[in-house]
Every structure is written in structure tokens, then in C-alpha cells.
Design a protein around this motif. Structure first.
Motif, short mmCIF file in Angstrom:
data_model
loop_
_atom_site.label_atom_id
_atom_site.label_comp_id
_atom_site.label_asym_id
_atom_site.label_seq_id
_atom_site.Cartn_x
_atom_site.Cartn_y
_atom_site.Cartn_z
N ARG A 2 11.35 -10.58 -4.29
CA ARG A 2 9.99 -10.37 -3.77
C ARG A 2 9.98 -9.68 -2.41
NH1 ARG A 2 8.50 -16.15 -5.81
NH2 ARG A 2 7.92 -15.61 -7.92
N PRO A 3 10.51 -8.45 -2.35
CA PRO A 3 10.54 -7.76 -1.05
C PRO A 3 9.14 -7.42 -0.56
CG PRO A 3 11.20 -6.28 -2.81
CD PRO A 3 11.05 -7.64 -3.43
N THR A 4 9.00 -7.35 0.75
CA THR A 4 7.76 -6.92 1.39
C THR A 4 7.97 -5.50 1.87
OG1 THR A 4 7.32 -9.17 2.14
CG2 THR A 4 6.16 -7.39 3.28
N TYR A 5 7.04 -4.63 1.52
CA TYR A 5 7.13 -3.22 1.91
C TYR A 5 6.09 -2.94 2.99
CZ TYR A 5 9.51 -3.06 -2.57
OH TYR A 5 10.36 -3.30 -3.61
N ILE A 6 6.54 -2.31 4.04
CA ILE A 6 5.64 -1.91 5.12
C ILE A 6 5.56 -0.39 5.10
CG2 ILE A 6 5.27 -1.93 7.62
CD1 ILE A 6 6.92 -4.58 7.62
N ASN A 7 4.36 0.13 5.00
CA ASN A 7 4.11 1.58 4.98
C ASN A 7 4.72 2.28 3.76
OD1 ASN A 7 2.64 1.47 7.40
ND2 ASN A 7 4.54 1.57 8.58
N LYS A 8 4.84 1.59 2.66
CA LYS A 8 5.36 2.18 1.42
C LYS A 8 4.56 3.40 1.00
CE LYS A 8 6.05 0.92 -3.42
NZ LYS A 8 6.05 -0.15 -4.39
N GLU A 9 3.27 3.38 1.32
CA GLU A 9 2.40 4.50 0.94
C GLU A 9 2.78 5.80 1.65
OE1 GLU A 9 0.68 2.45 4.50
OE2 GLU A 9 1.45 1.75 2.59
N ASN A 10 3.63 5.74 2.66
CA ASN A 10 4.05 6.93 3.39
C ASN A 10 5.20 7.67 2.70
OD1 ASN A 10 2.14 6.59 5.42
ND2 ASN A 10 3.50 5.27 6.59
N ILE A 11 5.76 7.09 1.64
CA ILE A 11 6.80 7.77 0.87
C ILE A 11 6.09 8.72 -0.10
CG2 ILE A 11 8.73 7.53 -0.74
CD1 ILE A 11 9.13 4.69 0.37
N PRO A 12 6.28 10.03 0.07
CA PRO A 12 5.57 11.00 -0.78
C PRO A 12 5.95 10.89 -2.26
CG PRO A 12 6.61 12.09 1.10
CD PRO A 12 7.11 10.68 1.06
N ASN A 13 5.00 11.18 -3.12
CA ASN A 13 5.25 11.16 -4.57
C ASN A 13 5.96 12.41 -5.05
OD1 ASN A 13 4.05 8.65 -5.05
ND2 ASN A 13 2.03 9.57 -5.09
N LYS A 14 6.00 13.45 -4.21
CA LYS A 14 6.72 14.67 -4.56
C LYS A 14 7.19 15.34 -3.28
CE LYS A 14 2.34 17.09 -5.04
NZ LYS A 14 1.48 17.84 -5.89
N GLY A 15 8.13 16.26 -3.44
CA GLY A 15 8.68 16.97 -2.30
C GLY A 15 9.96 16.33 -1.81
N ALA A 16 10.65 17.06 -0.95
CA ALA A 16 11.93 16.60 -0.39
C ALA A 16 11.69 15.48 0.61
CB ALA A 16 12.64 17.76 0.29
N VAL A 17 12.53 14.45 0.53
CA VAL A 17 12.40 13.29 1.41
C VAL A 17 13.80 12.78 1.76
CG1 VAL A 17 11.57 10.91 1.58
CG2 VAL A 17 10.25 12.58 0.29
N ILE A 18 13.96 12.34 3.00
CA ILE A 18 15.17 11.62 3.39
C ILE A 18 14.73 10.22 3.80
CG2 ILE A 18 17.08 11.43 5.03
CD1 ILE A 18 17.01 14.48 5.29
N LEU A 19 15.26 9.21 3.11
CA LEU A 19 14.99 7.81 3.45
C LEU A 19 16.23 7.27 4.16
CD1 LEU A 19 13.38 6.51 0.12
CD2 LEU A 19 12.22 7.21 2.22
N ALA A 20 16.05 6.79 5.37
CA ALA A 20 17.16 6.25 6.15
C ALA A 20 16.83 4.82 6.54
CB ALA A 20 17.39 7.10 7.40
N GLY A 21 17.82 3.95 6.41
CA GLY A 21 17.57 2.55 6.73
C GLY A 21 18.77 1.88 7.35
N ASN A 22 18.54 0.73 7.93
CA ASN A 22 19.63 -0.09 8.43
C ASN A 22 20.36 -0.68 7.24
OD1 ASN A 22 18.89 0.36 11.09
ND2 ASN A 22 17.53 -1.40 11.12
N HIS A 23 21.66 -0.81 7.37
CA HIS A 23 22.48 -1.33 6.27
C HIS A 23 22.92 -2.74 6.63
CE1 HIS A 23 24.47 -1.00 2.58
NE2 HIS A 23 25.43 -0.15 2.86
#
Length: 119
Positions: free
Chosen positions: A22-43
Motif C-alpha cells: 500500500r505505497p503512498t504516492y506524492i505528486n504521481k500526477e506529475n509523471i507524464p503519460n507520454k514523452g521522455a522521462v527520467i525518474l530518479a529516486g533514493n535507493h
């Protein structure tokens, strides 16, 4: 560019992951549905790639340490569309592959710390 078949096969398992954790997503709506994207996160966990995967319906092509591509795991990771990175030297092949995906309007997933941070 076709999406990796194995990645598509993991989508139902990822739905189970979402129900269990049950993860909580903050600002998930900012991930585009199309186009180039780089997602970077803490590991911070081995589950981080699954968590990132659960944040979008699009296929994420991760950059991952080359050590994961040994033995039978090599077949698994190659068929997920993961890009191997040798952290001990420059990686023109990895950079070129990532650029190829981005030029095809795909998503690249990276964990800049390049290892799980326990702190």
C-alpha cells in the motif's frame, strides 16, 4: 521500440505488491503519460524498483549495476529492458542505450546513489 515482454508479465505481480505494501504516492500526477522521462529516486530498499514501477503504467528502463547481470540473472534482467552499468569506469554504451530509450519517448529509472543507502 517494443516494450520487454518480461516487464509486461511482471505487471500482475506488481499489482499484488501494491495491495500488500500500500505505497503512498506524492505528486504521481506529475509523471507524464507520454514523452521522455527520467525518474530518479533514493535507493533505500531492494523493493525500490517495484515501488517506482507501481507509480506509472509505462515501462521503466532502469540503469543497474553490471554485477546483477551474472549467470541466469543476465537473461532475466536483459529481458526486462534494464541497462547494465559498470560503476568502475565510464559507460558510453549505457549512456547511448539510455539516450536511445529517451529519444523513443521512454522512461529511464535511476538511483543516483548507485547502491542501497542504509542510513
Amino acid at each position: 521500440m517494443k516494450e520487454p515482454l518480461l516487464y509486461k508479465c511482471l505487471i500482475p505481480l506488481n499489482k499484488i505488491f501494491i495491495k500488500l505494501y500500500r505505497p503512498t504516492y506524492i505528486n504521481k500526477e506529475n509523471i507524464p503519460n507520454k514523452g521522455a522521462v527520467i525518474l530518479a529516486g533514493n535507493h533505500t530498499s531492494k523493493l525500490d524498483p517495484l515501488l517506482l514501477m507501481s507509480s506509472t503504467n509505462r515501462c521503466i528502463h532502469y540503469l543497474a549495476k553490471i554485477e546483477l547481470f551474472k549467470g541466469i540473472k543476465k537473461i532475466f534482467f536483459n529481458n526486462l529492458g534494464i541497462i547494465p552499468v559498470d560503476r568502475s569506469k565510464k559507460n558510453p554504451d549505457a549512456i547511448n542505450q539510455a539516450n536511445k530509450y529517451l529519444n523513443s519517448n521512454k522512461i529511464i529509472g535511476i538511483f543516483p546513489e548507485s547502491t542501497i543507502n542504509k542510513t
